[in-house]
Design a protein around this motif. Structure first.
Motif, PDB file in Angstrom:
ATOM      1  N   PHE A 119      -1.609 -28.842  73.284  1.00 27.52           N
ATOM      2  CA  PHE A 119      -2.792 -27.998  73.189  1.00 27.52           C
ATOM      3  C   PHE A 119      -3.773 -28.291  74.322  1.00 27.52           C
ATOM      4  CE2 PHE A 119      -2.331 -27.260  68.340  1.00 27.52           C
ATOM      5  CZ  PHE A 119      -1.410 -26.261  68.603  1.00 27.52           C
ATOM      6  N   SER A 120      -4.703 -27.376  74.529  1.00 28.32           N
ATOM      7  CA  SER A 120      -5.709 -27.536  75.576  1.00 28.32           C
ATOM      8  C   SER A 120      -6.601 -28.740  75.261  1.00 28.32           C
ATOM      9  CB  SER A 120      -6.567 -26.273  75.689  1.00 28.32           C
ATOM     10  OG  SER A 120      -7.289 -26.050  74.487  1.00 28.32           O
ATOM     11  N   ASN A 121      -7.206 -29.304  76.300  1.00 27.91           N
ATOM     12  CA  ASN A 121      -8.023 -30.497  76.110  1.00 27.91           C
ATOM     13  C   ASN A 121      -9.212 -30.256  75.190  1.00 27.91           C
ATOM     14  OD1 ASN A 121      -6.297 -31.825  77.805  1.00 27.91           O
ATOM     15  ND2 ASN A 121      -7.671 -31.862  79.564  1.00 27.91           N
ATOM     16  N   ASP A 122      -9.853 -29.078  75.312  1.00 27.94           N
ATOM     17  CA  ASP A 122     -10.998 -28.811  74.441  1.00 27.94           C
ATOM     18  C   ASP A 122     -10.565 -28.710  72.983  1.00 27.94           C
ATOM     19  OD1 ASP A 122     -10.275 -25.857  74.097  1.00 27.94           O
ATOM     20  OD2 ASP A 122     -10.717 -25.888  76.229  1.00 27.94           O
ATOM     21  N   THR A 154     -16.320 -28.664  75.276  1.00 25.09           N
ATOM     22  CA  THR A 154     -15.787 -27.965  74.111  1.00 25.09           C
ATOM     23  C   THR A 154     -15.393 -26.549  74.526  1.00 25.09           C
ATOM     24  OG1 THR A 154     -18.024 -27.276  73.488  1.00 25.09           O
ATOM     25  CG2 THR A 154     -17.177 -29.280  72.461  1.00 25.09           C
ATOM     26  N   SER A 155     -14.632 -25.871  73.700  1.00 29.53           N
ATOM     27  CA  SER A 155     -14.171 -24.533  74.037  1.00 29.53           C
ATOM     28  C   SER A 155     -15.311 -23.518  73.936  1.00 29.53           C
ATOM     29  CB  SER A 155     -13.040 -24.113  73.113  1.00 29.53           C
ATOM     30  OG  SER A 155     -13.513 -23.967  71.781  1.00 29.53           O
ATOM     31  N   MET A 156     -15.147 -22.399  74.614  1.00 32.67           N
ATOM     32  CA  MET A 156     -16.108 -21.300  74.503  1.00 32.67           C
ATOM     33  C   MET A 156     -16.196 -20.808  73.063  1.00 32.67           C
ATOM     34  SD  MET A 156     -15.212 -19.000  77.840  1.00 32.67           S
ATOM     35  CE  MET A 156     -15.561 -19.550  79.506  1.00 32.67           C
ATOM     36  N   SER A 157     -15.041 -20.705  72.423  1.00 30.71           N
ATOM     37  CA  SER A 157     -15.025 -20.192  71.043  1.00 30.71           C
ATOM     38  C   SER A 157     -15.775 -21.124  70.099  1.00 30.71           C
ATOM     39  CB  SER A 157     -13.585 -19.992  70.570  1.00 30.71           C
ATOM     40  OG  SER A 157     -12.864 -21.216  70.607  1.00 30.71           O
ATOM     41  N   SER A 158     -15.671 -22.437  70.310  1.00 26.71           N
ATOM     42  CA  SER A 158     -16.388 -23.371  69.439  1.00 26.71           C
ATOM     43  C   SER A 158     -17.889 -23.324  69.703  1.00 26.71           C
ATOM     44  CB  SER A 158     -15.857 -24.794  69.622  1.00 26.71           C
ATOM     45  OG  SER A 158     -16.147 -25.288  70.915  1.00 26.71           O
ATOM     46  N   ILE A 159     -18.289 -23.016  70.925  1.00 25.94           N
ATOM     47  CA  ILE A 159     -19.707 -22.869  71.248  1.00 25.94           C
ATOM     48  C   ILE A 159     -20.271 -21.628  70.549  1.00 25.94           C
ATOM     49  CG2 ILE A 159     -21.332 -22.363  73.121  1.00 25.94           C
ATOM     50  CD1 ILE A 159     -19.387 -24.065  74.915  1.00 25.94           C
ATOM     51  N   GLN A 162      -6.148 -17.761  76.154  1.00 29.73           N
ATOM     52  CA  GLN A 162      -6.302 -18.864  77.103  1.00 29.73           C
ATOM     53  C   GLN A 162      -7.660 -18.754  77.790  1.00 29.73           C
ATOM     54  OE1 GLN A 162      -3.089 -19.443  79.855  1.00 29.73           O
ATOM     55  NE2 GLN A 162      -4.125 -21.088  80.958  1.00 29.73           N
ATOM     56  N   GLU A 163      -8.521 -19.701  77.499  1.00 31.12           N
ATOM     57  CA  GLU A 163      -9.839 -19.705  78.103  1.00 31.12           C
ATOM     58  C   GLU A 163      -9.782 -20.213  79.540  1.00 31.12           C
ATOM     59  OE1 GLU A 163     -12.490 -20.711  74.085  1.00 31.12           O
ATOM     60  OE2 GLU A 163     -12.740 -21.886  75.916  1.00 31.12           O
ATOM     61  N   PRO A 164     -10.680 -19.749  80.391  1.00 33.05           N
ATOM     62  CA  PRO A 164     -10.761 -20.305  81.750  1.00 33.05           C
ATOM     63  C   PRO A 164     -11.387 -21.695  81.704  1.00 33.05           C
ATOM     64  CG  PRO A 164     -12.545 -18.746  81.393  1.00 33.05           C
ATOM     65  CD  PRO A 164     -11.662 -18.660  80.183  1.00 33.05           C
ATOM     66  N   GLY A 165     -11.085 -22.485  82.693  1.00 30.43           N
ATOM     67  CA  GLY A 165     -11.697 -23.808  82.784  1.00 30.43           C
ATOM     68  C   GLY A 165     -10.932 -24.864  82.004  1.00 30.43           C
TER      69      GLY A 165
END
Length: 351
Positions: free
Chosen positions: A186-189, A260-265, A295-298
């Motif tokens: 999974f992604s790091n965030d 943290t992820s954009m979605s969690s923000i 897939q989020e950028p960054g």
């Protein structure tokens, strides 16, 4: 032979009762079922045939592993076959057993965090901020080296490479060591949120510390663990002003800072009442339109777990243990020893 260990190994090997019984002459499915329930016994000859078929050392069947995998989070659990869940959870139990056995030779870091009982009025938010204080984290700063902090605090982090089947689990071994298993792929965030989520479970939902009321079911505990994770990673006092009048263009800056992820923000802004449901829906639609829901950028930073690996290296390099020594010490077969120390194993490798 401990009948529960037969079930344990059979499920780990992904073999049904029917298939095992059919593969052994003189063993019926009903006899095997009764044996695994502790209602009957098997002849020594049949026991040996079971051992040979399951390909685990005989000594492993004499053990009593009582580790319970209470806190677990699966993706699309309804679509996962029970055999896959059993294999994964039994792998985690073997990992816990190995950590316990290694403690005879390795001094794991002492647990230095403070569990608090939510049923005595401590909220997930309070517990998250209290934990940040114990870890000496500045109120306005992100949790930078989250894995290092957890391992230095007595929680062993282990990565298992798998597809979308699971996010993470946390459990306590028979000797009292805390372990978090996360999905390497999974992604790091997402891994960072999972680690914080599982930390919340360890501190709030461990029945070794205090009894958990029956009304606090899995859904309730998941909600509390999410509340803990949100406050632990993004403290309200520090982030609240940044979330007022939140715009899509703000998300990358906040992601890079809080790791943290954009979605969690976005979810955090909604939880804190800084955006309403319509605005939350707008963000969800916009994230989907841009493909960010897949897939989020960054890429955010995350450190690597070292505690378990260092324990292995101590046994291997300083005590000169080889695979045969590990097999003898742990009463585990070579394939399991190889997988558990492969850094990083996959469930597919355990088939």
């Amino acid at each position: 032979m401990n009948h529960k260990q037969v079930t344990f190994v059979r499920e780990f090997r992904g073999i049904s009762q029917t298939a095992l019984a059919k593969s052994i002459e003189g063993l019926s499915q009903s006899n095997l079922s009764n044996f695994e329930k502790g209602l009957s016994t098997l002849s020594e000859d049949l026991k040996q045939k079971v051992v040979d078929k399951l390909q685990f050392p005989k000594g492993f069947f004499e053990l009593k592993i009582n580790i319970s995998i209470e806190n677990k989070h699966y993706r699309k659990k309804a679509t996962i076959r029970k055999a896959i869940v059993d294999k994964f959870e039994n792998f985690c139990k073997i990992l816990g057993y190995v950590v316990d056995e290694m403690s005879e030779y390795v001094e794991w870091p002492a647990f230095r965090l403070q569990p608090l009982n939510v049923e005595e009025g401590y909220t997930p938010r309070y517990i998250a901020n209290y934990t940040r204080k114990l870890l000496r984290l500045n109120k306005s700063e992100p949790v930078a080296n989250i894995i290092t902090l957890l391992e230095q605090s007595g929680i062993i982090v282990y990565e298992l490479a798998e597809d979308e089947k699971f996010d993470g689990v946390s459990f306590i071994t028979d000797k009292g060591f805390a372990i978090i298993v996360i999905n390497k792929n999974f992604s790091n965030d997402r891994k960072r949120f999972t680690l914080a989520h599982e930390l919340g479970h360890i501190l709030m939902h461990n029945e070794f510390n205090f009894p958990i009321s029956s009304y606090r079911d899995e859904k309730w505990k998941e909600k509390e663990a999410n509340e803990f994770a949100g406050e632990f990673l993004m403290p309200e006092e520090a982030i609240v002003n940044s979330l007022r009048n939140l715009k899509i263009s703000d998300l990358m800056v906040l992601k890079n800072y809080w790791l943290t992820s954009m979605s969690s923000i976005i979810r955090r802004a909604f939880e804190l009442g800084l955006i309403n449901k319509d605005r939350y829906t707008y963000f969800a639609i916009e994230m989907s339109r841009r493909g960010y829901n897949k897939q989020e950028p960054g890429i955010v930073y995350i450190d690597n777990p070292v505690c378990f690996k260092n324990g292995y290296l101590l046994l291997k390099n300083e005590l000169n243990y080889d695979v045969e020594d590990f097999i003898e010490i742990f009463a585990l077969p070579k394939d399991v020893i190889t997988d558990i120390y492969s850094f990083v194993p996959t469930l597919k490798a355990l088939n």
